[in-house]
Write an enzyme that holds these catalytic residues in place. Structure first.
Site, PDB file in Angstrom:
ATOM      1  CG  ASP A 166     -69.381  15.185 -48.700  1.00  0.00           C
ATOM      2  OD1 ASP A 166     -70.177  14.419 -48.173  1.00  0.00           O
ATOM      3  OD2 ASP A 166     -68.069  15.328 -48.666  1.00  0.00           O
ATOM      4  CE1 TYR A 218     -64.065   9.772 -50.702  1.00  0.00           C
ATOM      5  CE2 TYR A 218     -63.651  10.338 -53.212  1.00  0.00           C
ATOM      6  CZ  TYR A 218     -64.451  10.126 -51.942  1.00  0.00           C
ATOM      7  OH  TYR A 218     -65.957  10.181 -52.271  1.00  0.00           O
TER       8      TYR A 218
END
Length: 376
Positions: A166, A218
């Site tokens: 990201d 996650y």
């Protein structure tokens, strides 16, 4: 909007912008040190900033509660700053941890990157602040270095064990290209991604289903992948060759096999996607995207009913391919469509959501755009 001068009593030194991102393929492979293929979006987080020499960090978000958060830079530590302010504070902390003698600043932050949509609003915030600090304090850090600082901020201060994709997409994106990133050595290549000339569009479908990657799901996936790599006596799952996948799966407990299968096959999908783009065949991405969603849904199990419905409705309306994007557990899906079918596909997805009783999805066209930069 409240001005910088009204908040802080003086004018900013400048303004910096960092974009959100859409990942085309390679989901959850970056922290297995594999390959990913994201694009930077036109939507950005913008930071108007001015350096302070008194060790105070003052933060204001146009999307916040109307209050200025004021922090002492010397006191920053993981767990000390809650909410949105934790992300810019984390960047300042990470820069200091890396040995850069940075101090305070006044920061006014504004964003049109949807939060919780899987489009990396947090990474865009981190990279906008990192870019501003790089200039305010004359650090001279390269884009890749700032991306690593931003990743460390999110890993070690915020507590999300994300990979570096990201932040690299936000820092290093380039208009008209997708970013082919090797997450092991951080090498990048800008791959042509000109959908318009091929008569195509990339539709982003925000399901309005919000996720929180800090809630443990996650982290559990990453821990499972790391355990599998350790059992296979490998540095990372990236080191499982496609030809060795079946033997590797045979050495693992049943609960880890789907995770490994996804990572290995997803790395291969990245290689296939890059080959198609290099060959000037962006339409060929369609089946690759759809296969990636099936793997994320069935093996990695990070999809949800809303993203599954978005993909199914888009494909039924004639999309060339579709898949979820982002960390999962909600967020967005992407659909590769012909220009002439974009409105029909969007309408079909919206109708499917209404029939299912889901909130109206957000629908935008993704255009590969520039990465973080100073804009004034």
């Amino acid at each position: 909007m409240t001005t910088f001068h009204e908040l802080f009593g003086h004018a900013p030194t400048g303004e910096w912008a960092a974009p959100g991102r859409v990942n085309l393929i390679g989901e959850h492979t970056d922290y297995n040190l594999g390959f990913v293929l994201p694009i930077a979006l036109p939507q950005t987080v913008r930071a108007r900033a001015r350096r302070r020499d008194d060790g105070r960090l003052r933060l204001y978000s146009a999307q916040g509660d109307g209050r200025v958060a004021e922090l002492a830079v010397a006191d920053l530590a993981p767990g000390t700053v809650a909410g949105w302010a934790g992300y810019p504070a984390a960047v300042v902390w990470a820069l200091r941890q890396a040995g850069h003698p940075v101090g305070g600043a006044d920061l006014l932050l504004d964003s049109d990157v949807p939060t919780g949509a899987g489009l990396s609003s947090s990474a865009a915030l981190e990279c906008a602040v990192a870019s501003a600090y790089n200039d305010l304090y004359g650090l001279g850090l390269a884009a890749q270095d700032l991306a690593v600082v931003a990743q460390q901020a999110e890993n070690r201060f915020v507590g999300v064990p994300c990979g570096v994709m990201d932040q690299m997409a936000s820092m290093c994106g380039r208009a008209g290209t997708a970013l082919h990133l090797d997450a092991r050595d951080l090498s990048i290549r800008h791959v042509p991604f000109d959908l318009a000339s091929a008569g195509l569009r990339l539709l982003v479908i925000d399901t309005r289903t919000r996720h929180d990657l800090a809630d443990g799901a996650y982290a559990a996936l990453r821990a499972g992948c790391e355990r599998a790599a350790a059992l296979l006596d490998l540095p990372a799952l990236r080191d499982v060759p496609p030809s060795g996948l079946d033997p590797a799966l045979g050495r693992l407990p049943a609960e880890l096999r789907p995770l490994v299968r996804h990572v290995v096959t997803e790395n291969e999908r990245v290689r296939r996607a890059v080959a198609l783009l290099d060959a000037g065949d962006p339409a060929g991405l369609g089946p690759v995207l759809t296969a990636g969603h099936a793997s994320l849904r069935d093996d990695y199990r990070v999809s949800c009913p809303e993203t599954d419905l978005a993909v199914e409705a888009a494909l039924s309306a004639g999309a060339l391919g579709a898949r979820m994007t982002g960390g999962g557990f909600g967020g967005s899906a992407i659909a590769l469509v012909a220009v002439g079918a974009a409105d029909e596909t969007a309408a079909a997805v919206a109708a499917a959501f209404r029939r299912a009783g889901y909130p109206e999805p957000g629908l935008v066209h993704a255009i590969a755009s520039a990465g973080a930069r100073r804009v004034s």
